[in-house]
Structure formats: C-alpha cells, structure tokens
Design an enzyme around this catalytic site. Structure first.
Site, PDB file in Angstrom:
ATOM      1  N   LYS A 172       0.852  -1.185   0.000  1.00  0.00           N
ATOM      2  CA  LYS A 172       0.000   0.000   0.000  1.00  0.00           C
ATOM      3  C   LYS A 172       0.889   1.236   0.000  1.00  0.00           C
ATOM      4  O   LYS A 172       1.471   1.615   1.003  1.00  0.00           O
ATOM      5  CB  LYS A 172      -0.934   0.059   1.206  1.00  0.00           C
ATOM      6  CG  LYS A 172      -2.046   1.079   0.912  1.00  0.00           C
ATOM      7  CD  LYS A 172      -2.640   1.708   2.133  1.00  0.00           C
ATOM      8  CE  LYS A 172      -1.877   2.848   2.726  1.00  0.00           C
ATOM      9  NZ  LYS A 172      -1.735   4.060   1.870  1.00  0.00           N
ATOM     10  N   GLU A 246      10.505   1.498  10.208  1.00  0.00           N
ATOM     11  CA  GLU A 246      11.450   2.588   9.966  1.00  0.00           C
ATOM     12  C   GLU A 246      10.647   3.877  10.133  1.00  0.00           C
ATOM     13  O   GLU A 246       9.803   4.196   9.295  1.00  0.00           O
ATOM     14  CB  GLU A 246      12.058   2.463   8.577  1.00  0.00           C
ATOM     15  CG  GLU A 246      12.860   1.169   8.442  1.00  0.00           C
ATOM     16  CD  GLU A 246      13.675   1.055   7.165  1.00  0.00           C
ATOM     17  OE1 GLU A 246      13.380   1.786   6.206  1.00  0.00           O
ATOM     18  OE2 GLU A 246      14.594   0.238   7.133  1.00  0.00           O
ATOM     19  N   CYS A 280      13.745  11.159   5.901  1.00  0.00           N
ATOM     20  CA  CYS A 280      13.795  10.866   7.337  1.00  0.00           C
ATOM     21  C   CYS A 280      15.193  11.076   7.901  1.00  0.00           C
ATOM     22  O   CYS A 280      15.356  11.235   9.098  1.00  0.00           O
ATOM     23  CB  CYS A 280      13.343   9.438   7.580  1.00  0.00           C
ATOM     24  SG  CYS A 280      14.385   8.255   6.712  1.00  0.00           S
ATOM     25  N   GLU A 367       9.718  16.315  15.083  1.00  0.00           N
ATOM     26  CA  GLU A 367      10.109  16.188  13.682  1.00  0.00           C
ATOM     27  C   GLU A 367       9.260  17.148  12.840  1.00  0.00           C
ATOM     28  O   GLU A 367       8.028  17.112  12.916  1.00  0.00           O
ATOM     29  CB  GLU A 367       9.882  14.755  13.192  1.00  0.00           C
ATOM     30  CG  GLU A 367      10.341  14.553  11.756  1.00  0.00           C
ATOM     31  CD  GLU A 367       9.947  13.187  11.197  1.00  0.00           C
ATOM     32  OE1 GLU A 367       8.767  12.815  11.289  1.00  0.00           O
ATOM     33  OE2 GLU A 367      10.839  12.498  10.667  1.00  0.00           O
TER      34      GLU A 367
HETATM   35  P1  NAD Z   1       2.473   8.316   7.655  1.00  0.00           P
HETATM   36  O1  NAD Z   1       2.824   7.536   8.856  1.00  0.00           O
HETATM   37  O2  NAD Z   1       1.433   9.341   7.733  1.00  0.00           O
HETATM   38  O3  NAD Z   1       2.013   7.346   6.459  1.00  0.00           O
HETATM   39  C1  NAD Z   1       2.831   6.285   5.989  1.00  0.00           C
HETATM   40  C2  NAD Z   1       1.951   5.238   5.357  1.00  0.00           C
HETATM   41  O4  NAD Z   1       1.123   4.639   6.365  1.00  0.00           O
HETATM   42  C3  NAD Z   1       0.982   5.765   4.296  1.00  0.00           C
HETATM   43  O5  NAD Z   1       0.905   4.821   3.239  1.00  0.00           O
HETATM   44  C4  NAD Z   1      -0.330   5.853   5.063  1.00  0.00           C
HETATM   45  O6  NAD Z   1      -1.479   5.782   4.233  1.00  0.00           O
HETATM   46  C5  NAD Z   1      -0.228   4.629   5.949  1.00  0.00           C
HETATM   47  N1  NAD Z   1      -1.063   4.651   7.154  1.00  0.00           N
HETATM   48  C6  NAD Z   1      -1.544   5.720   7.826  1.00  0.00           C
HETATM   49  N2  NAD Z   1      -2.262   5.318   8.895  1.00  0.00           N
HETATM   50  C7  NAD Z   1      -2.221   3.954   8.908  1.00  0.00           C
HETATM   51  C8  NAD Z   1      -2.746   2.964   9.776  1.00  0.00           C
HETATM   52  N3  NAD Z   1      -3.459   3.275  10.856  1.00  0.00           N
HETATM   53  N4  NAD Z   1      -2.486   1.672   9.503  1.00  0.00           N
HETATM   54  C9  NAD Z   1      -1.740   1.328   8.429  1.00  0.00           C
HETATM   55  N5  NAD Z   1      -1.226   2.229   7.557  1.00  0.00           N
HETATM   56  C10 NAD Z   1      -1.459   3.531   7.804  1.00  0.00           C
HETATM   57  O7  NAD Z   1       3.846   8.930   7.141  1.00  0.00           O
HETATM   58  P2  NAD Z   1       4.081   9.915   5.922  1.00  0.00           P
HETATM   59  O8  NAD Z   1       3.568  11.259   6.307  1.00  0.00           O
HETATM   60  O9  NAD Z   1       3.578   9.253   4.689  1.00  0.00           O
HETATM   61  O10 NAD Z   1       5.695   9.931   5.843  1.00  0.00           O
HETATM   62  C11 NAD Z   1       6.496  10.813   6.575  1.00  0.00           C
HETATM   63  C12 NAD Z   1       7.016  10.133   7.816  1.00  0.00           C
HETATM   64  O11 NAD Z   1       7.714   8.957   7.456  1.00  0.00           O
HETATM   65  C13 NAD Z   1       8.025  10.966   8.570  1.00  0.00           C
HETATM   66  O12 NAD Z   1       7.774  10.847   9.941  1.00  0.00           O
HETATM   67  C14 NAD Z   1       9.354  10.332   8.227  1.00  0.00           C
HETATM   68  O13 NAD Z   1      10.370  10.518   9.171  1.00  0.00           O
HETATM   69  C15 NAD Z   1       8.969   8.907   8.114  1.00  0.00           C
HETATM   70  N6  NAD Z   1       9.938   8.169   7.302  1.00  0.00           N
HETATM   71  C16 NAD Z   1      10.824   7.338   7.929  1.00  0.00           C
HETATM   72  C17 NAD Z   1      11.779   6.655   7.172  1.00  0.00           C
HETATM   73  C18 NAD Z   1      12.814   5.743   7.803  1.00  0.00           C
HETATM   74  O14 NAD Z   1      13.506   5.034   7.068  1.00  0.00           O
HETATM   75  N7  NAD Z   1      12.969   5.737   9.119  1.00  0.00           N
HETATM   76  C19 NAD Z   1      11.800   6.800   5.792  1.00  0.00           C
HETATM   77  C20 NAD Z   1      10.876   7.647   5.200  1.00  0.00           C
HETATM   78  C21 NAD Z   1       9.935   8.329   5.966  1.00  0.00           C
HETATM   79  O1  6OD Z   2      18.246   4.541   1.470  1.00  0.00           O
HETATM   80  C1  6OD Z   2      17.494   3.753   2.047  1.00  0.00           C
HETATM   81  O2  6OD Z   2      17.613   2.522   1.942  1.00  0.00           O
HETATM   82  C2  6OD Z   2      16.421   4.254   2.899  1.00  0.00           C
HETATM   83  N1  6OD Z   2      15.678   3.319   3.523  1.00  0.00           N
HETATM   84  C3  6OD Z   2      16.210   5.586   3.030  1.00  0.00           C
HETATM   85  C4  6OD Z   2      15.218   6.177   3.834  1.00  0.00           C
HETATM   86  C5  6OD Z   2      15.012   7.496   3.740  1.00  0.00           C
HETATM   87  C6  6OD Z   2      14.003   8.168   4.493  1.00  0.00           C
HETATM   88  O3  6OD Z   2      13.328   9.076   4.096  1.00  0.00           O
END
Ligand code: NAD
Ligand code: 6OD
Length: 467
Positions: A172, A246, A280, A367
């Site tokens: 998804k 993550e 992130c 964040e």
């Molecule tokens: P989000 O948590 O709002 O959404 C992520 C995904 O989860 C989307 O596909 C969303 O539709 C889905 N989702 C939302 N509620 C859900 C639920 N209750 N059950 C299952 N799925 C659900 O995050 P975002 O706004 O899309 O992304 C930004 C965030 O992601 C930031 O906090 C960023 O730090 C984090 N991020 C972390 C990493 C990492 O590698 N640690 C990488 C990229 C982004």
């Molecule tokens: O480079 C990657 O493998 C990875 N997981 C990056 C994540 C970035 C977050 O926004």
C-alpha cells in the site's frame, strides 16, 4: 492502465473498485490522478491473491527468485523515463535527483538483494556428536506500507528482500504518491511475474489499517511516522505479527572546529535541504563548536538562501511546516534566512535556518520534515554528544571533523542507528539500516532484511555413537 485513473493490481489483474479519491501535483496544487480507494472487499481480495500465490513462490529455489529480481530490475530500467515522470508528477522532486537517486535505487534494490540472498550461506553449529543447522522459511504474506517522500526507493527497498526471501506481498503506497507503485505493477505484469506474488492496493490510512490487521497477513513492514507506527503496533498486537518499523527522526549534525568547513557546509546544505527536507535522514538540529559558530551560521544562511525550493508533498504538510516557522517566531528564534512561503501556486515553503531556541522547545524536539534546521553552539565534545543525544528519536546523525580519533570516539557515543562522518546519506545496501528510540524497531538492509522476512527453524541431529 491509465495513470489518470489508478486501479489496484491484484492477482495479476487491474481492479478498478472502491470510491475514487484525488491525488495532487505539489508543484501546482492541481489534481493529478483519480485513485480507487481499497475497502475491505478489495483488501480481502488482495490478501487472498497473495495467499494463493505464496506456496508456489516459496517453493522456488532462491536462485530462481533471484533471477526474477534481476528481471524486475531490467523492467525498471526499461520503463526508467516513465517512472521518473510518475515520481515527479506525484512529488515535485527535481529531475536530477529523481534520475540519479529515486529510480536507479529501485533497480539497485532488486539487484542487491538478489545477490545477497543467493550468496548467503546456511548456518550450522557443531557439538561432539551433535549437528544443528537452520533452514529459513518465508513469513508468508507480507504487508508493505510505505510513505510519500521517497515512494519508489522505499517501496522497492522492502520488496527486494521480501520477495527474494520467498514471501508474497500486498503493497500500500501513500495516498499522495500512487503513480510509481502503479507503474511498478505494470512492470511486474510485463516481465511475467507469477500473478499474486506482488499485489498493489491504494488508499488512505484506513486501507493500511485493514491490510496490516488482516488475518491473512503474516508480517508487516512499515516506513512512516512514529505516530502511525504506534497505531499499527496496536492493530497487529492481537495476532503478534512480526513488524519492521522505519519511523521518524530529529537528526543531529555535529560540526567540530577542526572540520573542513567548506565540506561541512556543503554536506549540511545537502543534509538539511535535500528533497525539501522531506527525508527521514535529514538534519534538523545542527550543533557547531563555538570558535566556528558565527562563520558557519553566516555561510549556511548564505547557501540556504540560494537553495531552489522544492514543494512540500501536500497543502496539509505545507501548513504543518509553516506552523513550525510560526512557532519558532513565537518562541523567540532568530531567523538567519527564510521563515516564509513564496507567492504562487504549489506547496512551497522557504528554506529556513534559525538559531537561539532552547533545546526544550517544541521546534527542537519534534520532527518537522521540511527544509529547516536550528543551529546552536557547543563548547566541549562531551556537551556536543549530550546535545545530539538529547532527543526522543535516534535515526541518523552526521559528524564533521578532521580528527580520526574524534570521529570514532564520538560516532560510537551517538545514540543513532546511522552515523555519517564527513558525509551524509552515503549508502551501502548490505549494512543495517534503521533507528533507535522512537525512530524504529529492527533493522533492514543486507542480511538483516532477509532475517526479518524469514524465520529460522533449527534442526538438531544426534549423531550415532554419542551419549
Ligand atoms: P504516515 O505515517 O502518515 O504514512 C505512511 C503510510 O502509512 C501511508 O501509506 C499511510 O497511508 C499509511 N497509514 C496511515 N495510517 C495507517 C494505519 N493506521 N495503519 C496502516 N497504515 C497507515 O507517514 P508519511 O507522512 O507518509 O511519511 C512521513 C514520515 O515517514 C516521517 O515521519 C518520516 O520521518 C517517516 N519516514 C521514515 C523513514 C525511515 O527510514 N525511518 C523513511 C521515510 C519516511
Ligand atoms: O536509502 C534507504 O535505503 C532508505 N531506507 C532511506 C530512507 C530514507 C528516508 O526518508
């Protein structure tokens, strides 16, 4: 399949069911696509398709699954320009970044995990007259839930290891970025991947909730916000499903006076502003040793002022980032550059650098996920480490120094899953990737991914003639 109308991909067929919703072009704020939202019936159908495909896929020798991964990589390369266009339409990313990072990493993710899995030795343990060894089995059906900031990179980062380990998947993507996932489904069909091995469904968080909590799903891999991660934990708790998370970050960068300042500035500009700060791993807190603090701030502000703004993903996210600019103002911050939003269409905000806020301020603790950082001075190495570690998060940190001893000493004391020294976001896909504290659970990357997407059975044999 038309990309103006995005359907689900289930069991190798396109399924245009569920109420359509709009996704938007962040550059203009105009509607990009109409996307079908998966409801319970669609989720059921996708999970069923994945379950039906699971035994056949798991039974393939790993070398054959690895060959499929290489075909997917070739399929990505064959549709490279289409993928670049889809990713840009959904995110407003710069062309250069999309061509050199987002889409190539998709192909690289499949190739890397094909290699790692195919070459992985089995484990064996010997005692006198006793031989134990492990066989690894896939989890079964894995739910892959991913965010919007690096949509194709992050989706394939999970699909490569999940599939090569023998799982089938239901993906998804984010409701904001359905395009490259839909194109990837086309690629799966075009290379002839067995139907049901990869299924892609679209929708908001509710679709994600239906998917992760589905009784036919055996494991969940999630990248996204910490808040959603916590919600997913609750959704899967009753069935104690394996999870890999993550999550968010509030990453620190530490600049020592002995650093090559040009390099530290260059690296900090990248680490703060890449992708509009919507990575992130981006730095949101910079700590600079006092003798070079003023000079660093002046140079960073000057460079930030010439960064080409990139849109935030949505009107809502733009409001969130701007609300932190307002908060900083209320809390008495000094703006070194930025702090507003340019006129015109699209979800743009100005690249922003502030200073003067206490560590306890919400601006320094939460964040933001935009093109912004706070810069503060420090006097000693111990203070720098304490400041960097004073966070609920622990995903990534950057360290700028010319002292080899200090680099090792400080890097080992930083509470983060990833520490980059004199660089930022330099990746080796074999290394463990993930965060500590609120930044995640588990690690992906290399054999750590393969371990998550499979479970060992230990077989112990008593050899004849022993006690
Ligand atoms: P989000 O948590 O709002 O959404 C992520 C995904 O989860 C989307 O596909 C969303 O539709 C889905 N989702 C939302 N509620 C859900 C639920 N209750 N059950 C299952 N799925 C659900 O995050 P975002 O706004 O899309 O992304 C930004 C965030 O992601 C930031 O906090 C960023 O730090 C984090 N991020 C972390 C990493 C990492 O590698 N640690 C990488 C990229 C982004
Ligand atoms: O480079 C990657 O493998 C990875 N997981 C990056 C994540 C970035 C977050 O926004």
């Amino acid at each position: 399949m038309s990309f103006e109308q995005v359907a689900h991909f289930i069991g190798g067929s396109w399924v245009a069911e569920g109420e359509p919703f709009a996704s938007y072009d962040p550059m203009t704020g105009q509607v990009n696509r109409q996307v079908h939202e998966a409801d319970q019936a669609v989720v059921d159908r996708a999970v069923r398709a994945a379950r039906e495909a699971a035994p056949g896929w798991a039974a393939l020798p790993v070398a054959e699954r690895a060959a499929w991964m290489r075909r997917l990589a070739e399929g990505i390369e064959a549709r490279f320009d289409d993928l670049v266009a889809a990713e840009i339409a959904d995110t407003g990313k710069p062309l250069e970044q999309t061509r050199t990072l987002d889409i190539p990493r998709g192909a690289a993710n499949f190739r890397a995990f094909a290699e790692i899995a195919a070459q992985r030795p089995a484990e064996a343990f010997h005692l006198p007259d006793v031989l134990s060894y492990t066989v690894r089995r896939p989890l079964g059906v894995v739910a892959v839930v991913v965010p919007w900031n690096l949509p194709f990179l992050l989706m394939t980062w999970k699909l490569g290891p999940a599939l090569v380990a023998g799982n089938t998947v239901v993906v998804k993507p984010s409701e904001n970025t359905p395009g490259s996932a839909a194109l990837f489904a086309e690629i799966c069909a075009s290379v002839g991947l067995p139907p049901g091995v990869v299924n892609v469904i679209h929708g908001y968080g509710e679709t994600g909730r239906l998917l992760v909590s589905h009784e036919g799903v055996d494991g969940v891999t999630f990248t996204g916000s910490t808040r959603t991660g916590a919600t997913i934990m609750k959704s899967v708790a009753d069935r104690v499903k394996p999870i890999s998370f993550e999550l968010g970050g509030k990453n620190a960068g530490v600049v020592f006076a002995d650093a090559d300042l040009d390099r530290a500035i260059e690296g900090s500009v990248r680490s703060v502003f890449t992708n509009g700060g919507q990575v992130c791993l981006c730095t949101e807190r910079l700590y600079v040793e006092r003798p070079v603090f003023e000079e660093f701030c002046a140079l960073l502000a000057e460079r930030a002022a010439s960064v080409v703004p990139q849109p935030m993903i949505s009107a809502q996210h733009r409001e969130k980032v701007l609300s932190y600019y307002a908060l900083a103002r209320d809390e008495g911050a000094k703006f070194l550059t930025g702090g507003g939003a340019p006129d015109g269409p699209g979800y743009f905000v100005e690249p922003t650098v502030v200073t003067g806020l206490p560590e306890s301020s919400r601006f320094n603790r939460e964040e933001i996920f935009g093109p912004v950082c706070h810069v503060a001075p420090f006097d000693t190495e111990a203070e720098a480490v304490a400041l960097a570690n004073d966070s609920d998060y622990g995903l990534a940190a950057t360290l700028w120094t010319s002292s080899l001893d200090r680099a090792h000493r400080v890097a080992q004391r930083l509470e983060a899953g990833l520490v980059w020294v004199n660089t930022w976001y330099l990746r080796d896909l074999r290394t463990p990737f993930g965060g500590v504290k609120l930044s995640g659970i588990g690690r992906e990357g290399g054999t750590q991914s393969l371990d998550f997407y499979s479970e060992p059975t230990t077989i112990t044999i008593k050899l004849e003639g022993g006690a």
